[in-house]
Design a protein around this motif. Structure first.
Motif, PDB file in Angstrom:
ATOM      1  N   LYS A 421       0.829  -1.211   0.000  1.00 45.24           N
ATOM      2  CA  LYS A 421       0.000   0.000   0.000  1.00 45.24           C
ATOM      3  C   LYS A 421       0.867   1.265   0.000  1.00 45.24           C
ATOM      4  N   PRO A 422       0.351   2.375  -0.532  1.00 41.40           N
ATOM      5  CA  PRO A 422       1.086   3.649  -0.487  1.00 41.40           C
ATOM      6  C   PRO A 422       1.459   4.031   0.943  1.00 41.40           C
ATOM      7  N   GLY A 423       2.665   4.510   1.113  1.00 41.02           N
ATOM      8  CA  GLY A 423       3.166   4.889   2.427  1.00 41.02           C
ATOM      9  C   GLY A 423       3.948   3.797   3.116  1.00 41.02           C
ATOM     10  N   MET A 424       3.847   2.578   2.620  1.00 42.74           N
ATOM     11  CA  MET A 424       4.536   1.450   3.249  1.00 42.74           C
ATOM     12  C   MET A 424       6.020   1.464   2.879  1.00 42.74           C
ATOM     13  N   ILE A 425       6.869   1.068   3.846  1.00 42.15           N
ATOM     14  CA  ILE A 425       8.317   1.015   3.649  1.00 42.15           C
ATOM     15  C   ILE A 425       8.729  -0.399   3.238  1.00 42.15           C
ATOM     16  N   VAL A 426       9.541  -0.477   2.181  1.00 44.24           N
ATOM     17  CA  VAL A 426      10.130  -1.743   1.740  1.00 44.24           C
ATOM     18  C   VAL A 426      11.622  -1.687   2.043  1.00 44.24           C
ATOM     19  N   THR A 427      12.143  -2.721   2.692  1.00 47.75           N
ATOM     20  CA  THR A 427      13.542  -2.774   3.124  1.00 47.75           C
ATOM     21  C   THR A 427      14.219  -4.013   2.555  1.00 47.75           C
ATOM     22  N   SER A 428      15.505  -3.881   2.191  1.00 46.60           N
ATOM     23  CA  SER A 428      16.295  -5.032   1.761  1.00 46.60           C
ATOM     24  C   SER A 428      17.547  -5.127   2.630  1.00 46.60           C
ATOM     25  N   PRO A 429      17.857  -6.335   3.136  1.00 45.97           N
ATOM     26  CA  PRO A 429      18.979  -6.515   4.071  1.00 45.97           C
ATOM     27  C   PRO A 429      20.307  -6.711   3.334  1.00 45.97           C
ATOM     28  N   VAL A 430      20.990  -5.619   3.026  1.00 48.00           N
ATOM     29  CA  VAL A 430      22.219  -5.657   2.231  1.00 48.00           C
ATOM     30  C   VAL A 430      23.266  -6.569   2.861  1.00 48.00           C
ATOM     31  N   TYR A 431      23.491  -6.412   4.155  1.00 48.71           N
ATOM     32  CA  TYR A 431      24.529  -7.174   4.849  1.00 48.71           C
ATOM     33  C   TYR A 431      24.285  -8.677   4.720  1.00 48.71           C
ATOM     34  N   ASP A 432      23.046  -9.112   4.902  1.00 52.39           N
ATOM     35  CA  ASP A 432      22.735 -10.543   4.856  1.00 52.39           C
ATOM     36  C   ASP A 432      22.809 -11.088   3.434  1.00 52.39           C
ATOM     37  N   ILE A 433      22.397 -10.290   2.460  1.00 51.65           N
ATOM     38  CA  ILE A 433      22.512 -10.719   1.056  1.00 51.65           C
ATOM     39  C   ILE A 433      23.983 -10.870   0.677  1.00 51.65           C
ATOM     40  N   HIS A 434      24.820  -9.933   1.135  1.00 52.69           N
ATOM     41  CA  HIS A 434      26.255  -9.963   0.834  1.00 52.69           C
ATOM     42  C   HIS A 434      26.961 -11.177   1.431  1.00 52.69           C
ATOM     43  N   ARG A 435      26.366 -11.776   2.452  1.00 51.23           N
ATOM     44  CA  ARG A 435      27.015 -12.914   3.118  1.00 51.23           C
ATOM     45  C   ARG A 435      26.181 -14.199   3.021  1.00 51.23           C
ATOM     46  N   ASP A 436      25.273 -14.239   2.096  1.00 45.96           N
ATOM     47  CA  ASP A 436      24.441 -15.419   1.919  1.00 45.96           C
ATOM     48  C   ASP A 436      25.222 -16.479   1.138  1.00 45.96           C
ATOM     49  N   PRO A 437      25.462 -17.682   1.728  1.00 49.83           N
ATOM     50  CA  PRO A 437      26.220 -18.727   1.033  1.00 49.83           C
ATOM     51  C   PRO A 437      25.552 -19.195  -0.255  1.00 49.83           C
ATOM     52  N   LYS A 438      24.278 -18.864  -0.424  1.00 52.00           N
ATOM     53  CA  LYS A 438      23.582 -19.212  -1.662  1.00 52.00           C
ATOM     54  C   LYS A 438      24.177 -18.457  -2.849  1.00 52.00           C
ATOM     55  N   TYR A 439      24.701 -17.258  -2.576  1.00 54.64           N
ATOM     56  CA  TYR A 439      25.281 -16.439  -3.640  1.00 54.64           C
ATOM     57  C   TYR A 439      26.808 -16.372  -3.573  1.00 54.64           C
ATOM     58  N   TRP A 440      27.364 -16.574  -2.379  1.00 51.28           N
ATOM     59  CA  TRP A 440      28.795 -16.376  -2.171  1.00 51.28           C
ATOM     60  C   TRP A 440      29.410 -17.603  -1.479  1.00 51.28           C
ATOM     61  N   PRO A 441      30.106 -18.456  -2.208  1.00 49.12           N
ATOM     62  CA  PRO A 441      30.790 -19.593  -1.568  1.00 49.12           C
ATOM     63  C   PRO A 441      31.768 -19.096  -0.507  1.00 49.12           C
ATOM     64  N   GLU A 442      31.770 -19.737   0.646  1.00 47.78           N
ATOM     65  CA  GLU A 442      32.592 -19.315   1.784  1.00 47.78           C
ATOM     66  C   GLU A 442      32.441 -17.804   2.014  1.00 47.78           C
ATOM     67  N   PRO A 443      31.247 -17.375   2.360  1.00 47.62           N
ATOM     68  CA  PRO A 443      30.944 -15.937   2.400  1.00 47.62           C
ATOM     69  C   PRO A 443      31.744 -15.132   3.412  1.00 47.62           C
ATOM     70  N   GLU A 444      32.263 -15.772   4.472  1.00 45.04           N
ATOM     71  CA  GLU A 444      32.998 -15.035   5.490  1.00 45.04           C
ATOM     72  C   GLU A 444      34.462 -14.838   5.119  1.00 45.04           C
ATOM     73  N   VAL A 445      34.903 -15.446   4.015  1.00 52.18           N
ATOM     74  CA  VAL A 445      36.312 -15.395   3.607  1.00 52.18           C
ATOM     75  C   VAL A 445      36.558 -14.186   2.702  1.00 52.18           C
ATOM     76  N   PHE A 446      37.638 -13.459   2.968  1.00 45.55           N
ATOM     77  CA  PHE A 446      38.047 -12.315   2.146  1.00 45.55           C
ATOM     78  C   PHE A 446      38.731 -12.847   0.887  1.00 45.55           C
ATOM     79  N   ARG A 447      38.031 -12.764  -0.250  1.00 41.94           N
ATOM     80  CA  ARG A 447      38.537 -13.332  -1.497  1.00 41.94           C
ATOM     81  C   ARG A 447      38.283 -12.348  -2.642  1.00 41.94           C
ATOM     82  N   PRO A 448      39.201 -11.418  -2.876  1.00 39.48           N
ATOM     83  CA  PRO A 448      39.004 -10.406  -3.933  1.00 39.48           C
ATOM     84  C   PRO A 448      38.824 -10.985  -5.330  1.00 39.48           C
ATOM     85  N   GLU A 449      39.326 -12.203  -5.575  1.00 35.95           N
ATOM     86  CA  GLU A 449      39.227 -12.806  -6.907  1.00 35.95           C
ATOM     87  C   GLU A 449      37.792 -12.878  -7.408  1.00 35.95           C
TER      88      GLU A 449
END
Length: 531
Positions: A421-449
């Motif tokens: 509805k109008p006025g409602m806030i939609v939020t996306s959790p950037v931090y959790d998406i950035h560390r989701d193993p579904k998208y990032w193998p070994e997400p906690e590892v610093f791997r610039p490659e």
């Protein structure tokens, strides 16, 4: 006769006593019982109302974490120390990796973590979500904050964004490059001097001074010299922007629940340090109007014109008003200072923790200098491993943990029977998406490659969004990246960065909507060559 007299004189008092005794024995308990019954009924009604309001998402088939009556999830959404953990819980346990319903008191908000849904909301159907969360700031003391680009809505935002965008074109940024290099050289000199006299160097503090001096110089021609000044007033004031007090949290809760009361009480919501920077910008504007032009951010705003129209459709152009110019200037100073400084601090810590990655990056910087003769704009822009290191740092430690948009017209989520509805806030959790193993193998590892050109195709679209996404992304992204790359490159060519004993781990905190190192970033610097 005497007994009769006594009985007649005593009768009135006996009557009052009997009345009081009747009240205490029969009526008072009943009245108290009725009062408790009424209170109980009111509480039941309030509870029923709260239960009904908190059924909004369940009625649409959207999963929701357990709610607290009347409060919803506000006790976690408004608490910085709980927000990150709660966001992670909602993301992994209650459907937030796709979508999840939340409640700020009785107001429903939607957490969306699915990249395809995010593409619709933030990009494809942006016209439904053009605004960010807004706050009514009735106090005159909040006028500078209230007029910042980030809080502008609708057509006002579109016009102002169009005016500010030319400041951050490739040509403008390239013109600022020499100034950034000059400030980075001062940073290196100061850090190496500290390294000779101190057990370790607080790189979060020093990078903060570097980014503040750089922005002040590039955007306003102000030399605040916060690195070498023993009592840097600029730095002191800007740091106070990011200190969340209990009073500030209470004010925003009050604003959410009773906005009219905030208006009546004329409560100030912005931090007092805003006044300091407002005066700095006013003084600089007066100097520019006397003829001292530099072609920088402030000059662009002073020369900008915005289209206006009257009721008859006649269009004309007017200069930006003074408050608008001051507001954007203060925003640039404050927002650009901490985000880039924190990114550099996190990057330096990660490189100290992974010396093999640091050495590979230093080798790339050395080859760049050998090819171009120095650190150049072209060389920095073409340095692939440098870019990868910065991007991987931003994946692990994104400055903003959440994206937010405000619905401006009713929207039905594609493929689902869910209406926003109008006025409602939609939020996306950037931090959790950035560390989701579904998208990032070994997400906690610093791997610039991960971010090298040959691997970028493996990254799922909209799973790396440190600067936001869509038309309301970070307007100064290219400037911030150039500034960070120059500062990091200069430091690596001048010194070997190592972990300081007792400071092998880092703590992060969420403050004023930003992720930043909590207790500084203490490192050892070994000079690689004579200054």
């Amino acid at each position: 006769m005497e007994k009769k007299l006594i009985r007649e004189n005593a009768f009135p008092s006996l009557g009052l006593g009997v009345g009081f005794e009747l009240w205490m024995t029969f009526l008072a308990p009943r009245m108290i019982g009725v009062t408790w019954l009424l209170l109980g009924a009111v509480l039941v009604l309030f509870w029923a109302y709260s239960w009904w309001k908190h059924r909004y998402w369940a009625n649409q088939g959207v999963p929701t974490p357990p709610v607290v009556p009347f409060i919803g999830h506000a006790h976690k959404l408004f608490a910085p120390d709980r927000m990150c953990d709660f966001g992670r819980e909602a993301y992994y346990n209650y459907g937030g990796s796709k979508l999840c319903g939340l409640y700020s008191f009785h107001e429903p908000t939607l957490l969306v973590g699915d990249p395809e849904l995010m593409r619709h909301i933030y990009v494809k159907d942006f016209d439904h979500f053009i605004d960010r969360r807004t706050f009514d700031m009735p106090s005159e003391k909040d006028i500078v904050t209230a007029n910042m680009l980030t809080l502008k809505t609708g057509e006002e935002w579109k016009k102002l964004r169009a005016i500010m965008s030319p400041t951050f074109t490739s040509g403008k940024i390239k013109g600022m490059f020499p100034l950034v290099c000059e400030k980075a050289d001062q940073l290196v000199s100061f850090c190496l001097k500290e390294a000779r006299t101190k057990p370790f160097v607080d790189m979060k503090y020093n990078f903060g001074r570097f980014t503040l001096d750089t922005i002040a110089s590039c955007a306003f021609g102000i030399e605040c010299n916060s690195l070498v000044d023993e009592k840097p007033e600029f730095a002191k004031q800007v740091d106070s922007f990011f200190k969340i007090s209990t009073g500030m949290i209470l004010k925003f809760i009050l604003l959410s629940l009773f906005p009219k009361l905030v208006e009546v009480l004329n409560l100030r919501l912005s931090v007092p340090a805003t006044d300091f920077f407002e005066e700095v910008v006013r003084e600089t504007m007066r100097a520019r109007q006397s003829g001292n032009k530099r072609g920088d951010f402030l000059d662009l705003l002073l020369e900008a014109e915005v289209s206006t129209g009257d009721a008859e459709g006649t269009k004309s152009k007017e200069a930006l008003d003074e408050v608008t110019i001051i507001s954007q200037s203060v925003l640039f100073l404050v927002a650009g200072y901490d985000t880039t400084a924190s990114t550099l601090a996190f990057a330096s810590f990660l490189l100290a923790k992974h010396p093999e990655i640091q050495q590979r990056l230093r080798q790339e910087m050395s080859e760049m200098v050998e090819e171009h003769g120095d650190i150049t704009y072209q060389g920095i822009m073409e340095a692939k491993y440098l870019d990868a290191c910065i991007m991987e740092t931003l994946r692990l430690y994104p400055p903003g943990l959440f994206l937010e948009r405000k619905c401006v017209k009713e929207y039905k989520i594609p493929g689902m029977d869910v209406t926003i509805k109008p006025g409602m806030i939609v939020t996306s959790p950037v931090y959790d998406i950035h560390r989701d193993p579904k998208y990032w193998p070994e997400p906690e590892v610093f791997r610039p490659e991960r971010f090298l050109p040959e691997n970028k195709a493996n990254i799922t679209h909209l799973t790396h969004i440190p600067f936001g996404v869509g038309p309301r992304n970070c307007i100064a992204m290219r400037f911030a990246l150039m500034e960070a790359k120059v500062g990091l490159a200069k430091m690596l060519l001048a010194s070997d960065i190592k972990l300081a004993p007792g400071h092998e781990e880092i703590k992060a905190e969420f403050s004023m909507g930003l992720l930043r190192p909590k207790d500084g970033v203490n490192l050892l610097l070994d000079p690689l060559k004579e200054e």
